[in-house]
Design a protein around this motif. Structure first.
Motif, short mmCIF file in Angstrom:
data_model
loop_
_atom_site.label_atom_id
_atom_site.label_comp_id
_atom_site.label_asym_id
_atom_site.label_seq_id
_atom_site.Cartn_x
_atom_site.Cartn_y
_atom_site.Cartn_z
N LEU A 74 -2.33 10.63 -2.15
CA LEU A 74 -2.59 11.58 -1.07
C LEU A 74 -2.99 12.96 -1.58
CD1 LEU A 74 -2.67 12.29 1.95
CD2 LEU A 74 -0.23 12.86 1.77
N LEU A 89 -2.58 9.23 5.42
CA LEU A 89 -1.55 8.29 4.98
C LEU A 89 -1.53 7.04 5.86
CD1 LEU A 89 1.62 10.40 4.12
CD2 LEU A 89 0.41 8.83 2.60
N MET A 97 0.78 -1.22 0.00
CA MET A 97 0.00 0.00 0.00
C MET A 97 0.82 1.28 0.00
SD MET A 97 -3.13 -1.10 -0.06
CE MET A 97 -4.04 0.41 0.29
N ASP A 98 2.12 1.23 0.38
CA ASP A 98 2.86 2.46 0.63
C ASP A 98 2.97 3.37 -0.59
OD1 ASP A 98 3.17 1.62 3.19
OD2 ASP A 98 5.32 1.27 3.09
N MET A 140 -4.31 4.62 4.97
CA MET A 140 -4.07 3.94 3.70
C MET A 140 -2.96 2.91 3.81
SD MET A 140 -4.72 6.80 0.72
CE MET A 140 -3.55 8.04 1.25
N ARG A 141 -1.87 3.30 4.49
CA ARG A 141 -0.72 2.39 4.58
C ARG A 141 -1.02 1.14 5.40
NH1 ARG A 141 3.53 7.23 5.97
NH2 ARG A 141 4.40 7.54 3.88
N ALA A 192 -0.36 4.87 -1.54
CA ALA A 192 -0.81 5.88 -0.57
C ALA A 192 -0.13 7.23 -0.83
CB ALA A 192 -0.52 5.40 0.85
N GLU A 193 1.17 7.21 -1.04
CA GLU A 193 1.89 8.45 -1.33
C GLU A 193 1.41 9.09 -2.62
OE1 GLU A 193 4.09 10.07 0.41
OE2 GLU A 193 4.69 8.66 1.98
#
Length: 271
Positions: A155, A175, A147-148, A178-179, A151-152
């Motif tokens: 955003l 964040l 997910m990282d 989401m992460r 997510a970034e």
């Protein structure tokens, strides 16, 4: 946090002010978030004395991780099961983004349980063929990469860039939600949304008060989608919250809460 079980799935939820004003308000979070996205509304509605029920959808937050495909129908049935568990017959139901589409599905399945509807930053149309391919491709990506990175990347569309700069704690909260979402569960929800029906015919049959709220700078579900819902539902109210993107309830909580409170106050406690 409490939990309720449906089959092998545990659904986490908060039941704020259970002896409070009826009908209860139930708020459904979007993707890929959890029930903490409604924290500003929980604090505000709680002060008003109204009962508020906020679940984590299956696969999200404190609920059981799932795999495969999760149709919107399954999410809606989980909410109905939670209400049965709590002995709640009728509710005001609201949701944001995917949560708003779950609200549409709940209305399609259980219209007699509704006293009011709140749609935030959502769209009623069936997915396009291009959209189906994109959602399934994103599901595959999340399973590969986690997910990282996603997510970034999203955003600045979830939260208006100016609000990211002005409210860093808000950006970190979004964040974080989401992460920490399970990639398997997020992928399952994406595959389910890819097959969603067209809700415009069922929305035309809404016979309870309806509020539509949208961020003025929302790119995922722009103002045009909100206007479409407003045009379909007789007597509905449309509010645009300027200076926000896809999460006006977090970006401008005071303004969102004021609109929500006025709407709730207009709904009689009894039919």
């Amino acid at each position: 946090m409490k939990t309720f079980s449906t089959g092998k799935i545990a659904i986490a939820y908060d039941d704020h002010n259970p002896e409070g004003v009826e009908p209860p308000l139930v708020l459904v979070h979007g993707h890929p978030f959890d029930r903490s996205m409604w924290a500003p509304q929980a604090a505000h509605v709680g002060r008003s004395g109204r009962r508020l029920i906020v679940p984590d959808l299956r696969g999200y937050g404190g609920s059981t991780v799932v795999t495969g495909t999760t149709p919107l129908r399954t999410f809606a049935q989980d909410i109905a099961g939670l209400l049965d568990h709590l002995g709640v017959a009728e509710i005001v139901l609201g949701g944001l983004s995917m949560g708003g589409q779950i609200v549409m599905e709940f209305h399609r399945l259980f219209p007699d349980r509704l006293r009011g509807l709140v749609f935030a930053d959502t769209a009623p149309q069936a997915e396009t063929e291009e959209g189906r391919r994109a959602r399934n491709a994103l599901a595959d990506r999340l399973l590969r990469e986690g997910m990282d990175g996603y997510a970034e990347e999203v955003l600045p569309k979830m939260v208006a860039p100016a609000n990211i700069r002005r409210f860093p704690a808000l950006a970190e909260h979004v964040l974080g939600m989401m992460r920490t979402t399970s990639p398997q569960s997020a992928a399952a929800a994406l595959r389910g949304r890819a097959e969603r029906p067209d809700y415009r015919p069922s929305l035309s049959r809404v016979r309870v008060p309806a509020l539509i709220v949208v961020g003025g700078d929302d790119e995922f579900t722009p103002i045009g989608d909100a206007r479409l819902i407003h045009e379909i539902i007789p007597g509905s109210e449309l509010v645009v919250i300027e200076g926000t993107a896809h999460l006006p309830n977090l970006e401008r909580p005071a303004e969102f809460n004021e609109v929500l409170s006025k709407f709730l106050d207009s709904i009689p406690q009894e039919r």
